[in-house]
Design an enzyme around this catalytic site. Structure first.
Site, PDB file in Angstrom:
ATOM      1  N   GLU A   1       2.608   9.632 -12.964  1.00 49.99           N
ATOM      2  CA  GLU A   1       2.292  10.834 -12.193  1.00 49.99           C
ATOM      3  C   GLU A   1       0.795  10.899 -11.880  1.00 49.99           C
ATOM      4  OE1 GLU A   1       3.909  10.518 -15.030  1.00 49.99           O
ATOM      5  OE2 GLU A   1       5.323  12.143 -15.404  1.00 49.99           O
TER       6      GLU A   1
ATOM      7  N   CYS B   1       4.181  14.389 -19.017  1.00 50.74           N
ATOM      8  CA  CYS B   1       3.442  14.723 -20.240  1.00 50.74           C
ATOM      9  C   CYS B   1       2.451  15.849 -19.939  1.00 50.74           C
ATOM     10  CB  CYS B   1       2.731  13.492 -20.794  1.00 50.74           C
ATOM     11  SG  CYS B   1       1.196  13.059 -19.933  1.00 50.74           S
TER      12      CYS B   1
ATOM     13  N   CYS C   1      -0.377  15.017 -17.486  1.00 50.64           N
ATOM     14  CA  CYS C   1       0.100  14.872 -16.108  1.00 50.64           C
ATOM     15  C   CYS C   1       0.415  16.219 -15.480  1.00 50.64           C
ATOM     16  CB  CYS C   1       1.324  13.960 -16.060  1.00 50.64           C
ATOM     17  SG  CYS C   1       0.885  12.236 -16.296  1.00 50.64           S
TER      18      CYS C   1
HETATM   19  N1  THU Z   1       4.494   7.730 -19.199  1.00 52.98           N
HETATM   20  C1  THU Z   1       4.427   8.048 -17.862  1.00 52.98           C
HETATM   21  O1  THU Z   1       4.022   7.217 -17.038  1.00 52.98           O
HETATM   22  N2  THU Z   1       4.817   9.279 -17.482  1.00 52.98           N
HETATM   23  C2  THU Z   1       5.352  10.220 -18.305  1.00 52.98           C
HETATM   24  O2  THU Z   1       5.693  11.309 -17.843  1.00 52.98           O
HETATM   25  C3  THU Z   1       5.525   9.934 -19.741  1.00 52.98           C
HETATM   26  C4  THU Z   1       4.937   8.662 -20.216  1.00 52.98           C
HETATM   27  C5  THU Z   1       4.088   6.384 -19.616  1.00 52.98           C
HETATM   28  C6  THU Z   1       2.853   6.285 -20.450  1.00 52.98           C
HETATM   29  C7  THU Z   1       3.066   4.967 -21.176  1.00 52.98           C
HETATM   30  O3  THU Z   1       2.642   3.908 -20.329  1.00 52.98           O
HETATM   31  C8  THU Z   1       4.571   4.875 -21.322  1.00 52.98           C
HETATM   32  O4  THU Z   1       5.125   5.822 -20.401  1.00 52.98           O
HETATM   33  C9  THU Z   1       5.060   5.194 -22.725  1.00 52.98           C
HETATM   34  O5  THU Z   1       4.572   6.414 -23.153  1.00 52.98           O
END
Ligand code: THU
Length: 151
Positions: free
Chosen positions: A63, A99, A102
């Site tokens: 995101e 998260c 984000c």
């Molecule tokens: N991650 C995302 O890209 N977006 C989210 O909403 C949650 C987590 C990624 C971060 C990391 O590279 C992987 O997912 C594991 O946490």
């Protein structure tokens, strides 16, 4: 999707774009590939995928990458919807929600343009639709600094 309502074609296409972006994730450490797709009011779609780093803590979520791309393209608002897709073969299959960091990053471009985008959180058997303001209530953002609606 949950709730029974039919999904629009634009939203279905947005989810496809997020899924496609996930296939381009750089996630060699977690192997958890995420894609995000932002839909703007002019119909444009801007995608991002997570970008990890050998210094793990520097990794960027999908995101955040998508928002950085959109801002880098000169977009300053008009964000209508966001789709987020995670890996189908990991976790409990529940819809993936952005998260905390984000949520704040999404809020920047949303509040700049005065929109409250619908977040399409894609899971194995359902798409959970939730407004950003519900994911990040009472958000601090550009409006507090008098930057909302400015280009
Ligand atoms: N991650 C995302 O890209 N977006 C989210 O909403 C949650 C987590 C990624 C971060 C990391 O590279 C992987 O997912 C594991 O946490």
């Amino acid at each position: 999707m949950g709730g029974g309502a039919e999904m629009s074609e634009a939203h279905a296409n947005l989810i496809d774009a997020a899924r496609d972006a996930a296939s381009r994730a750089y996630a060699p450490y977690s192997d958890y590939r995420v894609g995000a797709a932002l839909l703007f009011d002019d119909g444009a779609v801007v995608t991002g995928s997570n970008v990890e780093n050998a210094s793990y803590g520097l990794s960027l979520c999908a995101e955040t990458v998508a928002v950085a791309r959109a801002l880098g393209e000169g977009r300053r608002g008009g964000l209508d919807a966001v789709a987020v897709v995670g890996p189908a073969d990991k976790g409990d299959g529940a819809p993936i929600t952005p998260c905390g960091r984000c949520r704040q990053v999404l809020n920047e471009i949303a509040q700049l343009g005065g929109t409250d985008p619908l977040i399409l959180c894609v899971g194995q058997d359902e798409v959970r639709e939730v407004r950003l303001s519900r994911l990040l209530p009472h958000a601090f953002g550009p409006a507090h600094l008098n930057q909302a609606h400015l280009d």
